[in-house]
Design an enzyme around this catalytic site. Structure first.
Site, mmCIF file in Angstrom:
data_model
loop_
_atom_site.group_PDB
_atom_site.id
_atom_site.type_symbol
_atom_site.label_atom_id
_atom_site.label_comp_id
_atom_site.label_asym_id
_atom_site.label_seq_id
_atom_site.Cartn_x
_atom_site.Cartn_y
_atom_site.Cartn_z
ATOM 1 N N HIS A 1 -7.252 69.475 14.029
ATOM 2 C CA HIS A 1 -7.977 69.689 15.287
ATOM 3 C C HIS A 1 -8.634 71.067 15.325
ATOM 4 C CE1 HIS A 1 -5.229 66.397 17.185
ATOM 5 N NE2 HIS A 1 -6.150 65.903 16.385
ATOM 6 N N CYS B 1 -30.346 85.448 16.946
ATOM 7 C CA CYS B 1 -30.324 83.979 16.962
ATOM 8 C C CYS B 1 -30.117 83.442 18.382
ATOM 9 C CB CYS B 1 -29.197 83.492 16.044
ATOM 10 S SG CYS B 1 -28.686 81.799 16.342
ATOM 11 N N ASP C 1 16.739 70.099 18.357
ATOM 12 C CA ASP C 1 15.847 71.235 18.558
ATOM 13 C C ASP C 1 15.216 71.627 17.216
ATOM 14 O OD1 ASP C 1 14.545 73.481 19.430
ATOM 15 O OD2 ASP C 1 16.344 74.736 19.451
#
Length: 251
Positions: free
Chosen positions: A110, A154, A234
């Site tokens: 991602h 730019c 955990d």
């Protein structure tokens, strides 16, 4: 033969490092669904207010001060033992990089918040530098001087390298993940709800190739039935233990 282990990590590995997840019961988006707009590419590209809100929201994220936890460090140890062949992550917090895993093993499915780029000329930026100047420039634009335009800037829109809603995943990310996961001796899924596609599809693809799967997550996932080992403990303590056991068994 050294055992080859492919790993897919999700938000659960980073919650132990102080970063709230998005989709869990106490997740950021579960409690504040309107905040998903922070990562909406159309809003971001078309609206100055949305861009400014998105940048501000990301700057205030705990990601910036978060440090890798014991679980991140355990995966560095696994790599140093020569066993980690893939570290595909759904997290964009860059904590695997901070911990010391190497870029050729990490696949940021991602994207990552660590770097940014201009949407027009593709100039790369360090996100921390942009965040440092956000008060002066709340809607960051590209300052690269273009030779062919007489050194005019730019001025393209800059966005972080996180994959926003409406954008494609980074080029080749899924292909590399499928390839290494199906060739591994084991696939470990650490702290992912396995709800987000196409990342979640790595699990059935590996299962079909006959790769044994370990799922370590506090809650259930839709692919628990494909796992040969389920660990509901955990992650900050369970993953270092699993890594130590795995390394010891190989010696």
């Amino acid at each position: 033969m050294t055992k080859k282990i492919a790993v897919l990590t999700g938000a659960g590995i980073s919650t132990s490092a102080g970063i709230p997840d998005f989709r869990g019961p106490d997740g950021v988006w579960t409690k504040h669904p309107e905040q998903t707009s922070v990562y909406d590419i159309d809003l971001f590209m078309n609206n100055k207010e949305d861009r400014e809100y998105s940048w501000r929201w990301q700057k205030e994220s705990p990601v910036w001060n978060a440090q890798p936890g014991a679980a991140h460090k355990a995966l560095v140890k696994l790599e140093q033992a020569g066993m980690l062949t893939l570290l595909a992550t759904q997290n964009f917090d860059a904590l695997h990089e901070k911990a010391g895993n190497s870029p050729d093993i990490i696949v940021n499915l991602h994207g990552t918040i660590g770097t940014s780029h201009c949407m027009k000329c593709h100039q790369k930026y360090n996100t921390a530098d942009i965040m440092a100047r956000l008060d002066e420039e709340p809607d960051p634009h590209c300052h690269r001087k273009l030779k062919y335009r007489g050194d005019m800037p730019c001025n393209g829109i800059i966005k972080t390298d996180v994959v926003y809603f409406g954008e494609a995943l980074p080029d080749g990310a899924m292909e590399k993940s499928y390839d290494r996961a199906t060739k591994a001796d084991e696939l470990w899924v650490i702290g992912s709800t396995l709800e987000v596609y196409p990342a979640a599809s790595i699990v059935p693809v590996a299962a079909q190739a006959g790769v044994p799967i370990t799922i370590m997550n506090m809650g259930r996932t839709q692919y628990d039935r494909l796992a040969t080992r389920l660990i509901h403990e955990d992650i900050a303590t369970a993953l270092p233990e699993l890594v130590d056991e795995t390394i010891a068994a190989a010696e």
